[in-house]
Write a protein that holds these residues in place. Sequence first.
Motif, PDB file in Angstrom:
ATOM      1  N   ALA A  99      38.971  45.793  35.400  1.00 37.40           N
ATOM      2  CA  ALA A  99      39.093  44.179  35.162  1.00 37.40           C
ATOM      3  C   ALA A  99      40.445  43.860  34.569  1.00 37.40           C
ATOM      4  O   ALA A  99      41.036  44.675  33.765  1.00 37.40           O
ATOM      5  N   VAL A 100      40.936  42.611  35.128  1.00 36.77           N
ATOM      6  CA  VAL A 100      42.056  42.057  34.264  1.00 36.77           C
ATOM      7  C   VAL A 100      41.649  40.798  33.726  1.00 36.77           C
ATOM      8  O   VAL A 100      40.666  40.241  34.202  1.00 36.77           O
ATOM      9  N   ALA A 102      38.259  36.745  25.976  1.00 39.09           N
ATOM     10  CA  ALA A 102      38.903  37.589  27.126  1.00 39.09           C
ATOM     11  C   ALA A 102      38.323  37.621  28.421  1.00 39.09           C
ATOM     12  O   ALA A 102      37.848  38.693  28.892  1.00 39.09           O
ATOM     13  N   PRO A 103      38.157  36.303  28.881  1.00 39.25           N
ATOM     14  CA  PRO A 103      37.323  36.519  30.428  1.00 39.25           C
ATOM     15  C   PRO A 103      38.096  37.065  31.265  1.00 39.25           C
ATOM     16  O   PRO A 103      39.507  37.088  31.389  1.00 39.25           O
ATOM     17  N   ALA A 120      47.190  43.887  41.675  1.00 34.41           N
ATOM     18  CA  ALA A 120      45.683  43.199  40.899  1.00 34.41           C
ATOM     19  C   ALA A 120      45.711  41.771  41.730  1.00 34.41           C
ATOM     20  O   ALA A 120      46.723  41.153  41.812  1.00 34.41           O
ATOM     21  N   TYR A 121      44.518  41.355  41.861  1.00 32.13           N
ATOM     22  CA  TYR A 121      44.194  39.877  42.362  1.00 32.13           C
ATOM     23  C   TYR A 121      43.928  39.236  41.230  1.00 32.13           C
ATOM     24  O   TYR A 121      42.930  39.577  40.285  1.00 32.13           O
ATOM     25  N   VAL A 122      44.705  38.321  40.777  1.00 30.53           N
ATOM     26  CA  VAL A 122      44.432  37.357  39.533  1.00 30.53           C
ATOM     27  C   VAL A 122      44.480  35.946  39.758  1.00 30.53           C
ATOM     28  O   VAL A 122      44.824  35.439  41.004  1.00 30.53           O
ATOM     29  N   GLU A 123      43.885  35.129  39.260  1.00 29.88           N
ATOM     30  CA  GLU A 123      43.686  33.626  39.355  1.00 29.88           C
ATOM     31  C   GLU A 123      44.972  32.986  39.656  1.00 29.88           C
ATOM     32  O   GLU A 123      45.809  33.391  38.930  1.00 29.88           O
ATOM     33  N   LEU A 146      48.719  39.175  30.485  1.00 26.05           N
ATOM     34  CA  LEU A 146      47.456  39.444  30.582  1.00 26.05           C
ATOM     35  C   LEU A 146      46.968  40.823  30.001  1.00 26.05           C
ATOM     36  O   LEU A 146      47.463  41.392  29.220  1.00 26.05           O
ATOM     37  N   ALA A 147      45.783  41.457  30.065  1.00 23.94           N
ATOM     38  CA  ALA A 147      45.549  42.848  29.873  1.00 23.94           C
ATOM     39  C   ALA A 147      44.438  43.341  30.697  1.00 23.94           C
ATOM     40  O   ALA A 147      43.718  42.652  31.547  1.00 23.94           O
ATOM     41  N   ILE A 148      44.717  44.733  30.836  1.00 27.73           N
ATOM     42  CA  ILE A 148      43.756  45.260  31.810  1.00 27.73           C
ATOM     43  C   ILE A 148      42.758  46.076  30.870  1.00 27.73           C
ATOM     44  O   ILE A 148      43.039  46.811  29.992  1.00 27.73           O
TER      45      ILE A 148
END
Length: 411
Positions: A344-345, A353-354, A375-378, A388-390
């Motif tokens: 998750a990212v 941290a959603p 990664a796929y992100v918003e 961000l964070a992984i």
Amino acid sequence: MSHPAPPDTAHADTEPKRSPLQDRHVALGAAFTDFGGWQMPVRYASDLAEHHAVRQAAGLFDISHMAEFLVTGEPSGAFLDYALSGDHSGMRVGKAKYSLVLTEDGGIVDDVIVYRTAEDRYLVIANAGNRDAVAAALRLRAARAPVAASFLAPRERREGTAFFLFVPGVSDTAQIEDVTDQLALVAVQGPAAREVLEATPEIGEVTPAFSELGYYAWAAGSFSGEPLFIARTGYTGEDGFELLVPHRAAGALWDALLAAGTPLGLVPAGLAARDTLRLEAGMPLYGHELSLQTTPAQAGLGRSVAHGKPDFVGKRAPQASDADSRVLVGLVSEGRRAGRAGYAVVDPAVDGAPVVGEVTSGALSPTLGHPIALAYVEPALAAPGTELAIDVRGTLIPASVTTLPFYRRTT
């Protein structure tokens, strides 16, 4: 990947196919994995050594698991314009183009390379695991394409005839033939790739010459009297070549390249090195960055879709990603812990941290020395520099969005 690919469950009930170079790989001590329904070498000695050899000198890859389709006939260019995302009727003979097989709504069936080998002849190379899906898509599109088209059974080949990739067709229909089992495909990748090919005495009659062959182009040649197709394409981020020969010539070609290339630093390289190399180059892998649920716009491949064509399968695909669809980005981190596919990212700037995305590929970059990931992100969080964070097994590892590719060769 820095470890063997997971088992291919789509082919779990069938015996994996074997490359014509299987005996060579066994003799070299390769470890194997099931990839796309094929038993392929994942490494020979060391993932890292093979990766670094490609960046510094050259690597020799067996990619005979890739699927090859021959499209021939007077309307073949118009047919491919309809069946694929790109503009292929406008390609010059001798050139190659990256393209996509799309669903009606823009999902990605596969990504392919298309080579125009004559005015009425094209070679389409697809991913091994999608061979059946691409064959079925081409068959269906041939039946309904707005050109005179038919999908024909493979035709018999006579030993000793001119290489069928180059021979002009005589049909006024677009004929499609799966020639995967007739060909072997190897790749020489790295800054010394051209030198390796030029040092291989059995390779000759190369037209155009290596010095004149541009990127995403191909040349005709010969190998010990056998026809040879030489493409200046690859999947590593380095200069390099992909070589097609008749199945019967595969072993001799492999041996000749190793004999000529070893003094120049060439080493046999497996799928593990190929994966970390393509990841550093920001190149997508089907089943990770690309899928039926992914559109070209989301994957950053919008330029591979010729929206100006009057009609093609996938024309309804959105030309830009909408506000609710995640988009592909590159992420870089410090330290040694890398995000992996499925991690998750999250957005650490928001309470709790959603989750805002998911890693599709990740590794500790052998070349750069720090973790990288796709990664796929918003879309609101896709701008370079976004922090961000992984979630790496319960620990949030800071990661910054970066411009792709992670690595770009300098020469």
